[in-house]
Scaffold this motif. Structure first.
Motif, mmCIF file in Angstrom:
data_model
loop_
_atom_site.group_PDB
_atom_site.id
_atom_site.type_symbol
_atom_site.label_atom_id
_atom_site.label_comp_id
_atom_site.label_asym_id
_atom_site.label_seq_id
_atom_site.Cartn_x
_atom_site.Cartn_y
_atom_site.Cartn_z
ATOM 1 N N ALA A 1 2.931 9.048 -10.336
ATOM 2 C CA ALA A 1 1.700 8.506 -9.757
ATOM 3 C C ALA A 1 0.506 8.868 -10.618
ATOM 4 N N ARG B 1 7.300 4.327 -4.092
ATOM 5 C CA ARG B 1 7.744 3.581 -5.279
ATOM 6 C C ARG B 1 9.051 2.839 -5.020
ATOM 7 N N ASP C 1 -2.218 0.756 -5.603
ATOM 8 C CA ASP C 1 -0.952 0.416 -4.942
ATOM 9 C C ASP C 1 -0.776 1.145 -3.612
ATOM 10 N N LEU D 1 2.626 4.810 -9.754
ATOM 11 C CA LEU D 1 1.981 4.378 -8.518
ATOM 12 C C LEU D 1 0.487 4.640 -8.627
#
Length: 343
Positions: free
Chosen positions: A30, A293, A69, A5
């Motif tokens: 992430a 996610r 994102d 992410l």
């Protein structure tokens, strides 16, 4: 779930820098891809050991950076509304540190904007909901073994207040955590607040009303008292005791290792909230990353952020309403109708 992410972090101060470290070194799934802070040098310093991060001085530039994102907002509270609305406009999931928006009108605008989207994008950073002790207390209250809650006794102490900290900030910055914790633990909205003023501590900066004693009433008839003391000098302490019809439970008693040396024994008192709640922050951010996610949004909602802002603003008014300068006026906590999005 295969791709990491990509997170844009807004704010590179004390809290933002810690989240950058957490996303880079602690949390799985992430990576930090962009950082924004008006102080470019501070932002550069915060990401000095993180590869592949673009640095910006404008929040929207970071939101539009390649690979973003999701967004983690750790900038000062007054900047949150604009950042949240910008994230909503881009369809970006957000973890926003508290206060979501300091003033109730701005917080309500955020709630209404998210409600118009028809789906949740924002999780608000009330990290105590992820603390092991608070989770344990929540479970005790929900399983009913202690009976109905009657009172919550809360303590919130800091070693010292930062420069520029005001009397109002004891409530809208510090006590805001107790506001959310009480609502969450009890499953009840706060309906009124009274603020009492002990004599100021000699350790407090001139003119700062510190400590304060804040009493909330809930829709279910529970009383919640909070001793907030942000210049206690000896450590960072957060405690909560639930007193119920058939028993009580208390958390936050600093039960770390007992060290005996040189004729004395004692435990270490944390000096900072990032130490006391390190695990809670880690759990909070990991839960946010995992949910994001999977295309989900969990945790405290924008409505929770709005309710905390309204209760805090009522507390600030109660602090300043005492005609003799000692507080004591009861102020109602009036919430707007809750949108269907928030159940």
């Amino acid at each position: 779930m295969g791709e990491l992410l990509g997170v844009a972090v807004l704010g590179a101060g004390h809290m933002g820098a810690d989240h950058i470290r957490r996303l880079d070194r602690v949390v799985s799934g992430a990576r930090v891809v962009a950082v924004a802070d008006p102080d470019a040098a501070r932002a550069e310093e915060a990401v000095a050991d993180v590869e592949g991060v673009s640095v910006h001085t404008a929040a929207e530039a970071a939101l539009d950076a390649p690979g973003v994102d999701a967004v983690l907002i750790a900038s000062p509270g007054p900047a949150h509304e604009e950042a949240l609305l910008a994230a909503f406009a881009r369809g970006l999931p957000v973890l926003c540190e508290k206060p979501m928006v300091p003033d109730p009108a701005g917080a309500l605008r955020v709630v209404e904007a998210e409600a118009r989207l028809g789906r949740r994008l924002a999780q608000i950073g009330f990290m105590r909901r992820y603390d092991a002790e608070y989770l344990g207390l929540k479970a005790l209250l929900e399983d009913g073994r202690l009976g109905r809650p009657l009172m919550l006794h809360c303590t919130h102490r800091n070693v010292s207040s930062p420069p520029g900290f005001t009397s109002a900030m004891l409530i809208d910055s510090s006590v805001s955590h107790e506001i959310d914790a009480a609502r969450w633990l009890l499953g009840q909205e706060l309906t009124a607040v009274t603020v009492l003023r002990p004599r100021p501590s000699s350790g407090a900066p001139q003119g700062l009303v510190d400590p304060q004693f804040v009493v909330f009433e809930t829709a279910g008839g529970v009383l919640v008292d909070v001793e907030v003391f942000v210049n206690c000098g000896f450590g960072y302490q957060v405690r909560c005791e639930a007193v119920c019809e058939a028993g009580s439970a208390r958390i936050g008693d600093d039960r770390g290792p007992l060290v005996t040396a040189r004729g004395s024994a004692g435990t270490q008192v944390p000096r900072d909230y990032l130490v006391r709640f390190a695990d809670a922050y880690d759990r909070e951010v990991q839960a946010w990353v995992d949910a994001t996610r999977r295309g989900r949004v969990t945790g405290p909602t924008a409505w929770d952020g709005y309710a905390a802002s309204v209760a805090a603003e009522a507390g600030v008014r109660a602090l300043g309403n005492g005609t003799d300068g000692t507080g004591g006026t009861r102020v109602a906590v009036d919430l707007a109708p809750r949108p269907a999005l928030y159940g």
